[in-house]
Motif scaffolding. Structure first.
Motif, mmCIF file in Angstrom:
data_model
loop_
_atom_site.group_PDB
_atom_site.id
_atom_site.type_symbol
_atom_site.label_atom_id
_atom_site.label_comp_id
_atom_site.label_asym_id
_atom_site.label_seq_id
_atom_site.Cartn_x
_atom_site.Cartn_y
_atom_site.Cartn_z
ATOM 1 N N GLU A 62 65.035 56.852 -69.535
ATOM 2 C CA GLU A 62 64.137 57.992 -69.351
ATOM 3 C C GLU A 62 64.120 58.885 -70.587
ATOM 4 O O GLU A 62 65.044 58.869 -71.402
ATOM 5 C CB GLU A 62 64.569 58.804 -68.130
ATOM 6 N N SER A 105 74.223 59.388 -69.491
ATOM 7 C CA SER A 105 73.942 58.997 -68.110
ATOM 8 C C SER A 105 72.621 58.244 -68.000
ATOM 9 O O SER A 105 72.501 57.280 -67.230
ATOM 10 C CB SER A 105 73.913 60.243 -67.212
ATOM 11 N N ALA A 106 71.633 58.658 -68.779
ATOM 12 C CA ALA A 106 70.331 57.985 -68.759
ATOM 13 C C ALA A 106 70.468 56.536 -69.206
ATOM 14 O O ALA A 106 69.838 55.632 -68.643
ATOM 15 C CB ALA A 106 69.337 58.731 -69.650
ATOM 16 N N VAL A 108 73.322 54.657 -69.123
ATOM 17 C CA VAL A 108 74.128 53.927 -68.130
ATOM 18 C C VAL A 108 73.288 53.569 -66.904
ATOM 19 O O VAL A 108 73.362 52.449 -66.382
ATOM 20 C CB VAL A 108 75.354 54.761 -67.709
ATOM 21 N N THR A 109 72.476 54.513 -66.438
ATOM 22 C CA THR A 109 71.657 54.292 -65.245
ATOM 23 C C THR A 109 70.669 53.151 -65.433
ATOM 24 O O THR A 109 70.433 52.350 -64.524
ATOM 25 C CB THR A 109 70.892 55.583 -64.883
ATOM 26 N N ALA A 110 70.100 53.061 -66.624
ATOM 27 C CA ALA A 110 69.079 52.029 -66.871
ATOM 28 C C ALA A 110 69.680 50.684 -67.273
ATOM 29 O O ALA A 110 69.047 49.642 -67.066
ATOM 30 C CB ALA A 110 68.121 52.510 -67.972
ATOM 31 N N TRP A 111 70.888 50.695 -67.809
ATOM 32 C CA TRP A 111 71.443 49.501 -68.429
ATOM 33 C C TRP A 111 71.686 48.349 -67.458
ATOM 34 O O TRP A 111 71.174 47.246 -67.650
ATOM 35 C CB TRP A 111 72.737 49.852 -69.163
ATOM 36 N N GLU A 112 72.486 48.562 -66.419
ATOM 37 C CA GLU A 112 72.872 47.445 -65.555
ATOM 38 C C GLU A 112 71.675 46.788 -64.859
ATOM 39 O O GLU A 112 71.552 45.547 -64.889
ATOM 40 C CB GLU A 112 73.908 47.871 -64.520
#
Length: 222
Positions: A62, A105-106, A108-112
């Protein structure tokens, strides 16, 4: 000039004011706050670079522009008026820290979810259809990619390695001939609901001839 460059410039200007202050105690206090601010700005830059790298590789992170800029306007005003107060520097430091945490955090949230999509799209179980000269390397790539999809910490080097491994595996899997009989059977099974009666005797025998292939197929009552 970027937001981060402005932040670093502001910190440098504020330090100049601190060095010219008359009172030793004030210089020391402001110096401590500036050191903390400079550290947070440096960590924020690292996080932004990571965010930019992730986006370059196609990760749908994001937009974090507003988060990064938050709090800098007040510090800009303070610096333009002279030596900023400890409160102003503390506020800028805390906002830089919160901005860095939001950026991380942005990513990490999108990565997996994104990495899992990439592996699913490649149908990595096809590695078992590669010849022995390429199969071991491909299996190692799959292990590394799966580990990178859920790492203890995400870094720019990890993003780059994942991208390189993914491309290498994609090229290896592309070498599998479309008319490979195993690939044809697996594609039929993946295409939708398939009963045992839908498979020919030759296809069943083909699957049974390879323990690795047969272990990928499970049966259940309809």
């Amino acid at each position: 000039m970027s937001v981060l460059e402005k932040a670093q410039t502001l910190a440098a200007v504020a330090r100049t004011y601190a060095e010219g202050a008359d009172e030793q105690a004030q210089r020391q206090q402001i110096g401590v706050m500036l050191t903390q601010l400079e550290g947070e700005v440096a960590r924020l830059r690292t996080a932004v670079d990571l965010h930019r790298t992730a986006r370059t590789h196609g990760v749908p992170v994001e937009d974090v522009g507003p988060v990064i800029a938050d709090g800098l306007d007040a510090l800009t005003t303070r610096v333009s008026q002279g030596l900023p107060t400890q409160q102003a520097l503390r506020s800028a430091r805390d906002k830089a820290r919160r901005g860095r945490e939001a950026v991380e955090s942005a990513v990490v949230t999108a990565w997996e979810p994104w990495t899992q999509e990439q592996l699913a799209a490649l149908q990595v179980d096809r590695v078992k259809r590669l010849g022995p000269q390429h199969r071991l390397r491909a299996e190692e790539l799959v292990r590394r990619l799966r580990a990178a999809a859920n790492p203890p910490q995400i870094s720019a080097s990890l993003l780059g390695q994942f991208h390189r491994d993914l491309e290498e595996l994609r090229k290896a899997l592309a070498s599998i001939e479309a008319d490979d009989p195993f690939v044809a059977v697996f594609n039929r099974i993946r295409s939708g609901r398939l009963t045992l009666a839908d498979l020919t005797d030759d296809e069943v025998e083909l699957l049974r001839s390879d323990p690795d292939a047969s272990s990928q197929v499970s049966l259940r009552l309809a």
